[in-house]
Motif scaffolding. Structure first.
Motif, PDB file in Angstrom:
ATOM      1  N   ALA A 122       0.820  19.688  71.256  1.00 39.40           N
ATOM      2  CA  ALA A 122       1.965  19.433  70.381  1.00 39.40           C
ATOM      3  C   ALA A 122       2.892  20.637  70.454  1.00 39.40           C
ATOM      4  CB  ALA A 122       1.520  19.200  68.936  1.00 39.40           C
ATOM      5  N   MET A 123       4.158  20.452  70.096  1.00 38.18           N
ATOM      6  CA  MET A 123       5.174  21.475  70.343  1.00 38.18           C
ATOM      7  C   MET A 123       5.263  22.555  69.248  1.00 38.18           C
ATOM      8  SD  MET A 123       8.644  19.266  69.797  1.00 38.18           S
ATOM      9  CE  MET A 123       8.832  18.176  68.404  1.00 38.18           C
ATOM     10  N   ASN A 124       4.091  23.042  68.821  1.00 42.75           N
ATOM     11  CA  ASN A 124       4.064  24.212  67.929  1.00 42.75           C
ATOM     12  C   ASN A 124       4.339  25.439  68.798  1.00 42.75           C
ATOM     13  OD1 ASN A 124       1.068  22.618  67.231  1.00 42.75           O
ATOM     14  ND2 ASN A 124       2.785  22.475  65.816  1.00 42.75           N
ATOM     15  N   LEU A 175      15.038  30.173  66.173  1.00 43.11           N
ATOM     16  CA  LEU A 175      15.620  28.971  66.787  1.00 43.11           C
ATOM     17  C   LEU A 175      14.541  28.221  67.556  1.00 43.11           C
ATOM     18  CD1 LEU A 175      17.849  31.542  67.169  1.00 43.11           C
ATOM     19  CD2 LEU A 175      19.289  29.592  67.762  1.00 43.11           C
ATOM     20  N   ASP A 176      14.276  26.971  67.115  1.00 40.50           N
ATOM     21  CA  ASP A 176      13.208  26.181  67.738  1.00 40.50           C
ATOM     22  C   ASP A 176      13.534  24.701  67.637  1.00 40.50           C
ATOM     23  OD1 ASP A 176       9.603  25.782  67.266  1.00 40.50           O
ATOM     24  OD2 ASP A 176      10.853  25.768  69.073  1.00 40.50           O
ATOM     25  N   HIS A 177      14.848  24.370  67.637  1.00 40.25           N
ATOM     26  CA  HIS A 177      15.250  22.970  67.502  1.00 40.25           C
ATOM     27  C   HIS A 177      15.797  22.451  68.826  1.00 40.25           C
ATOM     28  CE1 HIS A 177      18.886  25.232  67.058  1.00 40.25           C
ATOM     29  NE2 HIS A 177      19.612  24.353  66.398  1.00 40.25           N
ATOM     30  N   TRP A 178      16.747  21.561  68.851  1.00 39.69           N
ATOM     31  CA  TRP A 178      17.298  21.038  70.113  1.00 39.69           C
ATOM     32  C   TRP A 178      17.829  22.210  70.912  1.00 39.69           C
ATOM     33  CZ3 TRP A 178      20.458  16.853  67.113  1.00 39.69           C
ATOM     34  CH2 TRP A 178      19.621  15.745  66.850  1.00 39.69           C
ATOM     35  N   LYS A 179      17.364  22.297  72.156  1.00 45.65           N
ATOM     36  CA  LYS A 179      17.663  23.501  72.951  1.00 45.65           C
ATOM     37  C   LYS A 179      19.149  23.626  73.280  1.00 45.65           C
ATOM     38  CE  LYS A 179      13.443  23.589  72.313  1.00 45.65           C
ATOM     39  NZ  LYS A 179      13.029  24.197  71.023  1.00 45.65           N
ATOM     40  N   ASP A 180      19.853  22.488  73.320  1.00 47.58           N
ATOM     41  CA  ASP A 180      21.302  22.530  73.606  1.00 47.58           C
ATOM     42  C   ASP A 180      22.113  22.833  72.337  1.00 47.58           C
ATOM     43  OD1 ASP A 180      21.914  18.889  73.799  1.00 47.58           O
ATOM     44  OD2 ASP A 180      21.047  20.164  72.238  1.00 47.58           O
ATOM     45  N   ALA A 210      14.539  33.219  69.636  1.00 50.93           N
ATOM     46  CA  ALA A 210      14.642  31.858  70.185  1.00 50.93           C
ATOM     47  C   ALA A 210      13.401  31.481  70.976  1.00 50.93           C
ATOM     48  CB  ALA A 210      15.880  31.755  71.081  1.00 50.93           C
ATOM     49  N   ASP A 211      12.803  30.334  70.639  1.00 48.15           N
ATOM     50  CA  ASP A 211      11.651  29.822  71.372  1.00 48.15           C
ATOM     51  C   ASP A 211      12.133  29.038  72.593  1.00 48.15           C
ATOM     52  OD1 ASP A 211       8.952  27.434  70.779  1.00 48.15           O
ATOM     53  OD2 ASP A 211       8.980  29.277  71.966  1.00 48.15           O
ATOM     54  N   ASN A 212      11.290  28.888  73.591  1.00 48.20           N
ATOM     55  CA  ASN A 212      11.503  27.971  74.713  1.00 48.20           C
ATOM     56  C   ASN A 212      12.687  28.309  75.614  1.00 48.20           C
ATOM     57  OD1 ASN A 212      10.906  25.799  72.108  1.00 48.20           O
ATOM     58  ND2 ASN A 212       9.372  26.091  73.707  1.00 48.20           N
ATOM     59  N   VAL A 213      13.016  29.575  75.738  1.00 45.65           N
ATOM     60  CA  VAL A 213      14.209  29.895  76.524  1.00 45.65           C
ATOM     61  C   VAL A 213      13.996  29.637  78.025  1.00 45.65           C
ATOM     62  CG1 VAL A 213      15.181  31.473  74.822  1.00 45.65           C
ATOM     63  CG2 VAL A 213      13.627  32.375  76.584  1.00 45.65           C
ATOM     64  N   LEU A 226       4.181  28.573  77.696  1.00 44.27           N
ATOM     65  CA  LEU A 226       4.373  27.367  76.886  1.00 44.27           C
ATOM     66  C   LEU A 226       3.089  27.126  76.102  1.00 44.27           C
ATOM     67  CD1 LEU A 226       6.080  24.782  76.283  1.00 44.27           C
ATOM     68  CD2 LEU A 226       4.767  23.708  78.142  1.00 44.27           C
ATOM     69  N   GLU A 227       3.226  26.826  74.824  1.00 46.48           N
ATOM     70  CA  GLU A 227       2.071  26.655  73.939  1.00 46.48           C
ATOM     71  C   GLU A 227       0.948  25.838  74.587  1.00 46.48           C
ATOM     72  OE1 GLU A 227       5.240  26.243  73.048  1.00 46.48           O
ATOM     73  OE2 GLU A 227       5.652  24.245  72.318  1.00 46.48           O
ATOM     74  N   TYR A 228      -0.260  26.395  74.523  1.00 46.61           N
ATOM     75  CA  TYR A 228      -1.495  25.721  74.957  1.00 46.61           C
ATOM     76  C   TYR A 228      -1.509  25.408  76.451  1.00 46.61           C
ATOM     77  CZ  TYR A 228      -0.890  24.932  69.953  1.00 46.61           C
ATOM     78  OH  TYR A 228      -0.600  25.087  68.627  1.00 46.61           O
TER      79      TYR A 228
HETATM   80 MG   LIG Z   1       9.432  25.417  70.471  1.00 55.62          MG
END
Ligand SMILES: [Mg+2]
Ligand SMILES: O=C(NCCCCCn1ccc2cnccc21)c1cc(-c2ccc(F)cc2)cc(O)c1O
Length: 214
Positions: free
Chosen positions: A39-41, A140-145, A168-171, A198-200
């Motif tokens: 899951a995207m935690n 920041l961890d919502h819609w990447k755009d 910012a997460d997921n850069v 990336l998580e897990y």
């Molecule tokens: Mg994230």
């Protein structure tokens, strides 16, 4: 009827975590998402980087964009000083229902204000509706755009002060290329990349920490 992934995550918390113990809530979610279903935690590896930035900033006011099940919200809130204020925005009402129950299980509901809606609509209302001056830390961890437009919006609304920290997460994965380009090239931000995964998973991802210079 079929349960949703957030409902199954909440079940794992209620079965395996101790009420009032935020660390056990974090551990229960990580164990479930590592062993049962992804899951995207932000997860445990990037979560440790998040913890270190929160501890370093020691923020009185925090904005989180993207609550999901409340995993990172619980990590952040459990490190805040007594009268600190954490506002978290969630677009999906079903996620919000689960996150509120996760906060309650962790015993942190008094430190967290979950607001439902879209960042583009809610950011301009922060001062008048939520009594916020500026944010010391934004996760920041919502819609990447939306990372870049919302950063510009927070500046325009006077929600950032000299020294405000954006994390910012997921850069890298899923990626926020326009945001990265902006914060790394703008003279008004001092940016630093924390390489992780990336998580897990073993896939590369990372957090970008950017200090607003005013
Ligand atoms: Mg994230
Ligand atoms: O999409 C992600 N998160 C955003 C979810 C939706 C947010 C919606 N939302 C919430 C508040 C809010 C306010 N305003 C507007 C919209 C708002 C995400 C995805 C991945 C991922 C997925 C698949 C894959 F193969 C690899 C990686 C990993 C992550 O860590 C993520 O965070």
């Amino acid at each position: 009827t079929q349960s949703t992934r957030p409902q199954r995550i909440l079940g794992a918390v209620q079965r395996n975590a101790t009420r009032g113990d935020p660390r056990s809530v974090v551990r229960a979610i990580d164990q479930y998402c590592r062993n049962q279903e992804w899951a995207m935690n932000v997860g445990d590896e990037k979560g440790c980087i998040l913890d270190s930035v929160v501890s370093e900033v020691n923020p009185a006011t925090v904005l989180e964009l993207g609550t999901y099940c409340g995993y990172s919200t619980v990590r952040i809130a459990s490190l805040l000083p007594p009268h600190a204020k954490l506002i978290t925005l969630e677009f999906n009402p079903e996620f919000a229902v689960i996150a509120r129950q996760v906060f309650a299980w962790a015993g942190l509901e008094d430190k967290i204000q979950l607001v439902e809606g879209a960042s583009g609509d809610l950011i301009p209302k922060m001062k008048e509706q939520f009594g916020v001056e500026t944010f010391d830390l934004v996760f920041l961890d919502h819609w990447k755009d939306r990372y870049l437009p919302d950063t510009k919006l927070m500046e325009e609304c006077g929600l950032l002060r000299k020294g405000s920290v954006l994390l910012a997460d997921n850069v890298i994965c899923p990626g926020a290329p326009e945001y990265l380009e902006f914060v790394r090239s703008s003279p008004r931000y001092e940016s630093q990349y924390f390489k992780s995964h990336l998580e897990y998973t073993k896939v590369e991802d990372g957090l970008e920490k950017s200090v607003f210079l005013g």
